[in-house]
Motif scaffolding. Sequence first.
Motif, PDB file in Angstrom:
ATOM      1  N   TYR A  96       0.754  -1.593   0.456  1.00 34.24           N
ATOM      2  CA  TYR A  96       0.033  -0.292   0.059  1.00 34.24           C
ATOM      3  C   TYR A  96       0.882   1.152  -0.216  1.00 34.24           C
ATOM      4  CZ  TYR A  96      -4.623  -2.635   1.034  1.00 34.24           C
ATOM      5  OH  TYR A  96      -5.175  -3.714   0.680  1.00 34.24           O
ATOM      6  N   GLN A  97       1.412   1.656  -1.180  1.00 37.18           N
ATOM      7  CA  GLN A  97       2.318   2.408  -0.976  1.00 37.18           C
ATOM      8  C   GLN A  97       2.121   3.040  -2.681  1.00 37.18           C
ATOM      9  OE1 GLN A  97       6.284   1.751  -1.220  1.00 37.18           O
ATOM     10  NE2 GLN A  97       6.130   0.353  -1.201  1.00 37.18           N
ATOM     11  N   GLY A  98       2.395   4.476  -2.693  1.00 37.95           N
ATOM     12  CA  GLY A  98       2.062   5.782  -4.359  1.00 37.95           C
ATOM     13  C   GLY A  98       2.936   6.353  -3.945  1.00 37.95           C
ATOM     14  N   GLU A  99       2.727   7.516  -5.886  1.00 38.05           N
ATOM     15  CA  GLU A  99       3.867   8.065  -5.422  1.00 38.05           C
ATOM     16  C   GLU A  99       3.803   9.229  -4.091  1.00 38.05           C
ATOM     17  OE1 GLU A  99       3.130  10.182  -9.110  1.00 38.05           O
ATOM     18  OE2 GLU A  99       4.119   8.699 -10.357  1.00 38.05           O
ATOM     19  N   TYR A 101       2.040   8.615  -0.792  1.00 37.59           N
ATOM     20  CA  TYR A 101       1.514   7.928   0.115  1.00 37.59           C
ATOM     21  C   TYR A 101       2.041   6.646   0.333  1.00 37.59           C
ATOM     22  CZ  TYR A 101      -1.693   3.882  -1.976  1.00 37.59           C
ATOM     23  OH  TYR A 101      -1.742   2.928  -3.134  1.00 37.59           O
ATOM     24  N   HIS A 102       2.573   5.784   1.555  1.00 42.24           N
ATOM     25  CA  HIS A 102       3.145   4.677   2.472  1.00 42.24           C
ATOM     26  C   HIS A 102       2.424   4.935   3.206  1.00 42.24           C
ATOM     27  CE1 HIS A 102       5.032   1.348   2.744  1.00 42.24           C
ATOM     28  NE2 HIS A 102       6.644   1.711   2.509  1.00 42.24           N
ATOM     29  N   LEU A 103       1.473   3.770   3.950  1.00 39.78           N
ATOM     30  CA  LEU A 103       1.106   2.670   4.896  1.00 39.78           C
ATOM     31  C   LEU A 103       1.868   3.135   6.376  1.00 39.78           C
ATOM     32  CD1 LEU A 103      -2.100   1.387   4.272  1.00 39.78           C
ATOM     33  CD2 LEU A 103      -1.593   3.642   4.473  1.00 39.78           C
ATOM     34  N   GLY A 104       3.684   2.382   5.169  1.00 35.56           N
ATOM     35  CA  GLY A 104       4.349   2.728   6.623  1.00 35.56           C
ATOM     36  C   GLY A 104       5.313   3.491   6.624  1.00 35.56           C
ATOM     37  N   TYR A 105       4.895   5.507   6.411  1.00 37.28           N
ATOM     38  CA  TYR A 105       5.403   5.791   6.777  1.00 37.28           C
ATOM     39  C   TYR A 105       5.413   6.342   7.993  1.00 37.28           C
ATOM     40  CZ  TYR A 105       6.754  10.937   7.177  1.00 37.28           C
ATOM     41  OH  TYR A 105       6.329  12.405   7.317  1.00 37.28           O
ATOM     42  N   CYS A 106       4.403   5.853   9.048  1.00 35.65           N
ATOM     43  CA  CYS A 106       5.087   6.259  10.591  1.00 35.65           C
ATOM     44  C   CYS A 106       5.990   5.723  11.295  1.00 35.65           C
ATOM     45  CB  CYS A 106       3.620   5.800  11.604  1.00 35.65           C
ATOM     46  SG  CYS A 106       2.553   4.247  10.849  1.00 35.65           S
ATOM     47  N   LEU A 107       6.473   4.538  10.984  1.00 36.90           N
ATOM     48  CA  LEU A 107       7.183   3.504  11.454  1.00 36.90           C
ATOM     49  C   LEU A 107       8.187   4.080  10.470  1.00 36.90           C
ATOM     50  CD1 LEU A 107       5.144   0.037  10.708  1.00 36.90           C
ATOM     51  CD2 LEU A 107       5.849   0.751  12.626  1.00 36.90           C
ATOM     52  N   LYS A 108       8.583   4.304   9.383  1.00 38.09           N
ATOM     53  CA  LYS A 108       9.745   4.885   8.977  1.00 38.09           C
ATOM     54  C   LYS A 108      10.054   6.005   9.753  1.00 38.09           C
ATOM     55  CE  LYS A 108      11.665   6.235   4.275  1.00 38.09           C
ATOM     56  NZ  LYS A 108      11.528   8.038   4.343  1.00 38.09           N
ATOM     57  N   GLN A 109       8.981   7.187   9.615  1.00 41.73           N
ATOM     58  CA  GLN A 109       9.659   9.015  10.010  1.00 41.73           C
ATOM     59  C   GLN A 109       9.444   8.294  11.707  1.00 41.73           C
ATOM     60  OE1 GLN A 109       9.650  11.067   8.479  1.00 41.73           O
ATOM     61  NE2 GLN A 109       8.510  12.680  10.036  1.00 41.73           N
ATOM     62  N   ALA A 110       9.232   7.013  12.481  1.00 33.78           N
ATOM     63  CA  ALA A 110       9.876   7.203  14.120  1.00 33.78           C
ATOM     64  C   ALA A 110      11.525   6.788  14.128  1.00 33.78           C
ATOM     65  CB  ALA A 110       8.634   5.703  14.868  1.00 33.78           C
ATOM     66  N   HIS A 111      11.874   5.560  13.011  1.00 37.20           N
ATOM     67  CA  HIS A 111      13.264   5.098  13.327  1.00 37.20           C
ATOM     68  C   HIS A 111      14.039   6.764  12.677  1.00 37.20           C
ATOM     69  CE1 HIS A 111      16.189   3.663  11.859  1.00 37.20           C
ATOM     70  NE2 HIS A 111      16.785   3.777  11.056  1.00 37.20           N
TER      71      HIS A 111
END
Length: 280
Positions: A96-99, A101-111
């Motif tokens: 679930y990602q596109g140009e 959006y990415h639904l894993g953004y919150c995990l990536k952002q936290a890192h």
Amino acid sequence: MKPEYEQTGYLHENFKIFHIRDQKSIDIPFHYHDFHKILICLDGNLSYCVEGRTYQLCKNDIVFIPAGEVHRPIIAGDHIYDRIIVYISKDYLNSYQGEDYHLGYCLKQAHEKQSHVLRIPALGSGKIHGIMKELEESFEADEYANEFYRNILFLEFMIHLNRAAIHNDILYLTDSSSNEKVVEIIDYLNQHLTEEISIDSLASRFFISRYYLMHTFKEETGYTIGNYLSTKRLLLAKELITSGMNITEACFTCGFHNYSTFSRAYKKAFGVSPGNTSLL
């Protein structure tokens, strides 16, 4: 090299929700998962350790734990420990990602922000809490198209969680009670996993004695530097093999010098030989 902490939990679905309430003190050791984990603290007097960083949690705090990161809760006294845990498949989330959006953004952002905890004011009365409650109840329901509806609820939950993570009024906690030297060392190890790393070179780089380095790292994290490196390298090798890299190449790329040692450690960590990674 034998790890002092283990991979725990199994995920055979795209995601899974657990609501767990412990009414007596429990001791949970350091461990990791090969899937992402999100924890919502509902009640309890506890701190949470993730990759050398320790956070004192408040009610409704959200803890993000990307796959492969070592963690554990530290529970004070006999207070009730009430939490919702979400397990999420890496592949499912990446689908679930596109140009834009990415639904894993919150995990990536936290890192990227070097913090694993998100504190949202009034979470208990907000939209995320309502969706979370409905999602939890969907696992017990037997309504028409329930599985399809559950998936919609989960996607809605992740969308709102990501929106909260990028909102200007939402701050990631930075006031953890961590040993900053150990945190620096862990960051360095993760950035140089494929390189030759020794205790002496680390001690020299961070201007501390060899003994203090080994003792403090073990005291703060619950594992030795050697065990930490071995586990992280195995997780990287698994990812490379899954993406199509030749097994022998993955072995040496990840810092292992002997294929037999690598193969034995891999099987011990994941339950299958490197050649059978596709069975995981």
